[in-house]
Design a protein around this motif. Structure first.
Motif, mmCIF file in Angstrom:
data_model
loop_
_atom_site.group_PDB
_atom_site.id
_atom_site.type_symbol
_atom_site.label_atom_id
_atom_site.label_comp_id
_atom_site.label_asym_id
_atom_site.label_seq_id
_atom_site.Cartn_x
_atom_site.Cartn_y
_atom_site.Cartn_z
ATOM 1 N N ARG A 39 -10.719 -0.451 -12.861
ATOM 2 C CA ARG A 39 -11.892 -0.633 -11.992
ATOM 3 C C ARG A 39 -12.366 0.729 -11.457
ATOM 4 O O ARG A 39 -13.299 1.310 -11.963
ATOM 5 N N ASP A 40 -11.661 1.301 -10.478
ATOM 6 C CA ASP A 40 -12.114 2.559 -9.889
ATOM 7 C C ASP A 40 -12.118 3.674 -10.938
ATOM 8 O O ASP A 40 -13.038 4.492 -11.010
ATOM 9 N N LEU A 102 -12.523 -6.908 -7.724
ATOM 10 C CA LEU A 102 -13.261 -6.357 -6.576
ATOM 11 C C LEU A 102 -14.602 -7.079 -6.414
ATOM 12 O O LEU A 102 -15.237 -7.436 -7.412
ATOM 13 N N HIS A 126 -10.463 -8.977 -3.951
ATOM 14 C CA HIS A 126 -10.563 -7.759 -3.149
ATOM 15 C C HIS A 126 -11.993 -7.626 -2.612
ATOM 16 O O HIS A 126 -12.914 -7.296 -3.362
ATOM 17 N N TYR A 128 -14.761 -5.930 -0.011
ATOM 18 C CA TYR A 128 -14.931 -4.676 0.742
ATOM 19 C C TYR A 128 -16.341 -4.564 1.294
ATOM 20 O O TYR A 128 -17.277 -5.140 0.749
ATOM 21 N N SER A 175 -10.884 -4.391 2.248
ATOM 22 C CA SER A 175 -10.968 -2.940 2.444
ATOM 23 C C SER A 175 -12.149 -2.589 3.326
ATOM 24 O O SER A 175 -13.301 -2.855 2.956
ATOM 25 N N GLU A 177 -14.237 -0.088 3.596
ATOM 26 C CA GLU A 177 -14.469 1.102 2.773
ATOM 27 C C GLU A 177 -14.814 2.289 3.664
ATOM 28 O O GLU A 177 -15.452 2.110 4.698
ATOM 29 N N SER A 178 -14.411 3.475 3.257
ATOM 30 C CA SER A 178 -14.539 4.720 4.037
ATOM 31 C C SER A 178 -13.776 4.600 5.363
ATOM 32 O O SER A 178 -14.198 5.138 6.380
ATOM 33 N N PRO A 211 -8.873 2.598 2.794
ATOM 34 C CA PRO A 211 -9.195 3.658 1.834
ATOM 35 C C PRO A 211 -9.555 4.990 2.473
ATOM 36 O O PRO A 211 -10.253 5.053 3.485
ATOM 37 N N THR A 213 -11.647 6.828 1.152
ATOM 38 C CA THR A 213 -12.682 6.746 0.111
ATOM 39 C C THR A 213 -13.147 8.134 -0.309
ATOM 40 O O THR A 213 -13.323 8.441 -1.483
ATOM 41 N N HIS A 244 -5.311 3.667 -0.259
ATOM 42 C CA HIS A 244 -6.101 3.919 -1.463
ATOM 43 C C HIS A 244 -6.757 5.283 -1.231
ATOM 44 O O HIS A 244 -7.764 5.369 -0.545
ATOM 45 N N HIS A 246 -8.380 9.052 -2.308
ATOM 46 C CA HIS A 246 -9.038 9.867 -3.336
ATOM 47 C C HIS A 246 -8.606 11.307 -3.090
ATOM 48 O O HIS A 246 -7.749 11.568 -2.228
HETATM 49 O O1 KIV Z 1 -12.492 4.250 -2.565
HETATM 50 C C1 KIV Z 1 -12.752 3.154 -2.062
HETATM 51 O O2 KIV Z 1 -13.006 3.026 -0.875
HETATM 52 C C2 KIV Z 1 -12.766 2.000 -2.940
HETATM 53 C C3 KIV Z 1 -12.858 0.684 -2.269
HETATM 54 C C4 KIV Z 1 -13.699 -0.250 -2.995
HETATM 55 C C5 KIV Z 1 -11.477 0.190 -2.038
HETATM 56 O O3 KIV Z 1 -12.608 2.129 -4.122
#
Ligand code: KIV
Ligand code: ZN
Length: 555
Positions: A39-40, A102, A126, A128, A175, A177-178, A211, A213, A244, A246
Motif C-alpha cells: 500500500r504505502d 486502508l 484501517h 484514517y 490513524s 494522519e500526521s 504516524p 507521516t 508508522h 517515515h
Molecule cells: O504516513 C501516513 O500517515 C500514512 C497513513 C495513511 C497511516 O500512511
C-alpha cells in the motif's frame, strides 16, 4: 540558503514530559510487525506493481513471517479491489495472516472496502483522517470538532457494515494522519472518540496507529509524543499502540526504536524503506537491529539477497549499496586495517566455537554474522601507491595463490607501488599479477633459455643448455650437486657474471597433475647485491631453472 534560517523555519515545540520513562527502558521483545509494502510502498512507485508483481511480493512477505500485511486501498482503484478479491478467492492468504486495507472516512469508500473483504478469514480495516493544524486549516478548512466528527462517522460506517462480514474476524485500525505534527491533546481526544464509537475491549482491542507521516522533529520528540499519548489515553488496555514512521529527516529507524521504548507495541513499515518521499521505515533494519542484540525479531531474513531480488524486480527500486544489512557493500571491507581486525576476530571466534567455548559474536567491524542472512563477508583489496608490501602480497596470494617469500615481498612491494604511482590510480588484482609477470616471469633479456637437459646421479649432475644471449645462440654446460648448481656453473662458465643462489622456494600453482609450479630464487652477485627471480613451468625443475634466468636478467 538563508543566512537567517529562523526567519523562515521554526524549532519544533518540545513535549512537556519531565518524568519521561522511555530513556531508561531496554527493548527485550519484538513488536507486532505490519508490512505496508503493498500500500504505502506501492503508492509511491513511479510505476505501481501490477497484480502479478503484488502477488509475488505478498508471497515474499508471508515467507518472511509477516502476520499482518496491508495489501492496498481497495476503494482507490479497480486494480486494488481486484487484487484483494484475487487473494481471497484464490485462497492465497494463510490462516495465520491478517490482511489490512486502508480507507478514508467516506461512506462510499468504506462500502466498497467492506465489499472487497467478503470471504476473508481475518481483516483489519484501517481508517484514517488528517489531524494536524496545517491539514485542518489548509487542506480541509475544518475545525477540530468537524475533524473529530469525521473520525467518529467513519468508525460508525465501518461498524454498521460488520454484519456484512459475518464470517470475518474484523479489527479496526485508526490513524490520526500526521500525528507527529498534531497537538498531542487533540490526538488523544480523537482516538478516544473513535474508541467511544467502536467500543473495543482488552480482548478485542482497537489498533491506534500514530504516524510520523512526515518527520518533523528529532526521534526523542516522537518518543515523547508516544509516551505522552499512552499515558493520557483513556482505556489504554483496550488499544494496541502502533507506529508508522517515515524518513524525511533520515531518522525513521531511530524514531521507531525510541517509540518502542516509549510503549509502541506494533510497527508498520516496508522492506528496505520503500515509500513516499524518503520512504517508510525500513523494517528489515529494525528487525535485524533487534536480532544483533540477541532478540528474535520473529521475521526471517535468512536469504536477504533473494528477498532483495524479489523486491527490486517487483518495485523497480534499487537497494542502495550501503543500506544497512541488505546493501551490496555492507559486509565488504576495503581498509587493510579493518580486514586484518576482521580476520583476527573471525579466527578467534571460529577457534572458540571449535573448542566448544560458548562465545558471543564479537568481531570488530562486523555487527552480525553475514552468514545468518545468507550473505558473505568480502574483502576488497586494491593496491594504490600508499599500499604496503603486505597488501600486494596478500592480493597475489588470495587471488592467484602466489606465495611470495617474505624477502621477495620487500623487493616487489616498492616496484609495484612505483608502477601504481605512475598510473595514478588503484589497480586490480589482475593488473598486479601482470606487473609481477612482467617484472619476473617474462624477463627474457639479456639471457633467454631455449633448452635445458640434465644427466647424472650419485650427487653429481651435469647439465647442458641452449641459451640466447643478446640475440646470439650460446651452448653452455656445467656440473654441480643438483640441477640448479649445475646450471649456475654452466652460466658463469658461459660468460654470465659470477653469482650464487642465496634463497630458494617453490610451490604448486593450483592442483592436479598438469598444474604449474612456481619457483622463486634469490641470487647474490659478486658485489654482494641480491636479486629475486621467478619461473613458472609444469616441471618444477624447469620452473627453478627459469627462476635463475629471471634473477640473472634482473641483475
Ligand atoms: O504516513 C501516513 O500517515 C500514512 C497513513 C495513511 C497511516 O500512511
Ligand atoms: Zn505512510
Amino acid at each position: 540558503m538563508l543566512k537567517k534560517a529562523a526567519s523562515k523555519y521554526r524549532p519544533f515545540p518540545p513535549i512537556h514530559l519531565p518524568d519521561r520513562q522511555w530513556p531508561n527502558r531496554v527493548l527485550t521483545a519484538p513488536p507486532t510487525w505490519c508490512s505496508v509494502d503493498l500500500r504505502d510502498g506501492n503508492q509511491a512507485l513511479a510505476v505501481p506493481m501490477n497484480v502479478s508483481q503484488k502477488l509475488e511480493m505478498f508471497d515474499a512477505l508471508v515467507k518472511c513471517g509477516f502476520k499482518e500485511i496491508e495489501v492496498g486501498f481497495p476503494a482507490a482503484s479497480n486494480t486494488e479491489f481486484a487484487f484483494m478479491r484475487r487473494l481471497i478467492e484464490d485462497k492465497r492468504i494463510p490462516d495465520d495472516v491478517t490482511v489490512q486495507v486502508l480507507v478514508q472516512a467516506r461512506e462510499d469508500l468504506i462500502e466498497r472496502t467492506v465489499e472487497s473483504l467478503v470471504g476473508a478469514k481475518s481483516a483489519i480495516v484501517h481508517l484514517y483522517n488528517s489531524t494536524s493544524p496545517a491539514q485542518r486549516r489548509i487542506v480541509f478548512g475544518l475545525g477540530k470538532a468537524e475533524i473529530l466528527q469525521m473520525a467518529r462517522r467513519g468508525t460508525q460506517w465501518i461498524k454498521d457494515r460488520l454484519p456484512r462480514l459475518a464470517g470475518t474476524h474484523v479489527r479496526l485500525e485508526y490513524s490520526p494522519e500526521s500525528f507527529s505534527a498534531t497537538e498531542v491533546e487533540f490526538a488523544v481526544e480523537i482516538c478516544a472518540a473513535v474508541m467511544d464509537v467502536w467500543q473495543p475491549t482488552p480482548d478485542a482491542k482497537v489498533i491506534l496507529n500514530l504516524p510520523d507521516t512526515v518527520e518533523v522533529a528529532m526521534p526523542n520528540v516522537y518518543a515523547d509524543q508516544i509516551e505522552w499519548f499512552i499515558r493520557h489515553l483513556p482505556r489504554r488496555d483496550a488499544a494496541i499502540i502502533s507506529v508508522h514512521t517515515h524518513n524525511d529527516r533520515g531518522t525513521g529507524v531511530a524514531a521507531t526504536e525510541l517509540a518502542m521504548l516509549a510503549g509502541a507495541e506494533r510497527v508498520e513499515g516496508t522492506l528496505f524503506g520503500n515509500g513516499e518521499r524518503t520512504g517508510n521505515l525500513d523494517i528489515v533494519t529494525v528487525a535485524l537491529n533487534l536480532y544483533m542484540h540477541g532478540i528474535d525479531p520473529g521475521l526471517e531474513f535468512g536469504d536477504l539477497n533473494g528477498l532483495r531480488e524479489v523486491y527490486e524486480r517487483c518495485t523497480g527500486m534499487v537497494v542502495p549499496p550501503r543500506q544497512p544489512y541488505a546493501g551490496e557493500l555492507v559486509f565488504t571491507a576495503f581498509s587493510g586495517s579493518h580486514q586484518d581486525a576482521i580476520r583476527k576476530g573471525l579466527r578467534a571466534w571460529e577457534s572458540a566455537v571449535e573448542k566448544g567455548e560458548s562465545i558471543h559474536w564479537d568481531i570488530p567491524y562486523l555487527t552480525l554474522d553475514p552468514g545468518d542472512l545468507g550473505r558473505e563477508y568480502r574483502e576488497v583489496i586494491r593496491v594504490n601507491s600508499q599500499s604496503g608490501k603486505g597488501g600486494v602480497a596478500y592480493l597475489l596470494e588470495s587471488e592467484f595463490g602466489i606465495e611470495l617469500p617474505k624477502d621477495m615481498q620487500r623487493e616487489f612491494g616498492p616496484i609495484a607501488n612505483d608502477e601504481v604511482d605512475r598510473l595514478g590510480r588503484e589497480v586490480r588484482a589482475t593488473e598486479l599479477k601482470a606487473m609481477f609477470w612482467r617484472e619476473y616471469v617474462e624477463r627474457a633479456t639479456p639471457w633467454h633459455l631455449e633448452h635445458f637437459a640434465t644427466e647424472g646421479s650419485d650427487g653429481v649432475v651435469s647439465c647442458r643448455a641452449r641459451m640466447v644471449r643478446d640475440g646470439n645462440a650460446v651452448a653452455i654446460a656445467g656440473r654441480g650437486n643438483g640441477p640448479i648448481a649445475a646450471f649456475v656453473h654452466a652460466l658463469v662458465a658461459g660468460g654470465a657474471p659470477k653469482f650464487e643462489v642465496a634463497h630458494y622456494a617453490e610451490h604448486a600453482l593450483g592442483s592436479g597433475e598438469g598444474a604449474a609450479a612456481i619457483a622463486y630464487i634469490q641470487i647474490r652477485l659478486g658485489d654482494g647485491r641480491t636479486r629475486w627471480g621467478a619461473g613458472v613451468d609444469t616441471s618444477i625443475e624447469l620452473a627453478s631453472i627459469k627462476a635463475v634466468v629471471s634473477a640473472l636478467n634482473r641483475g
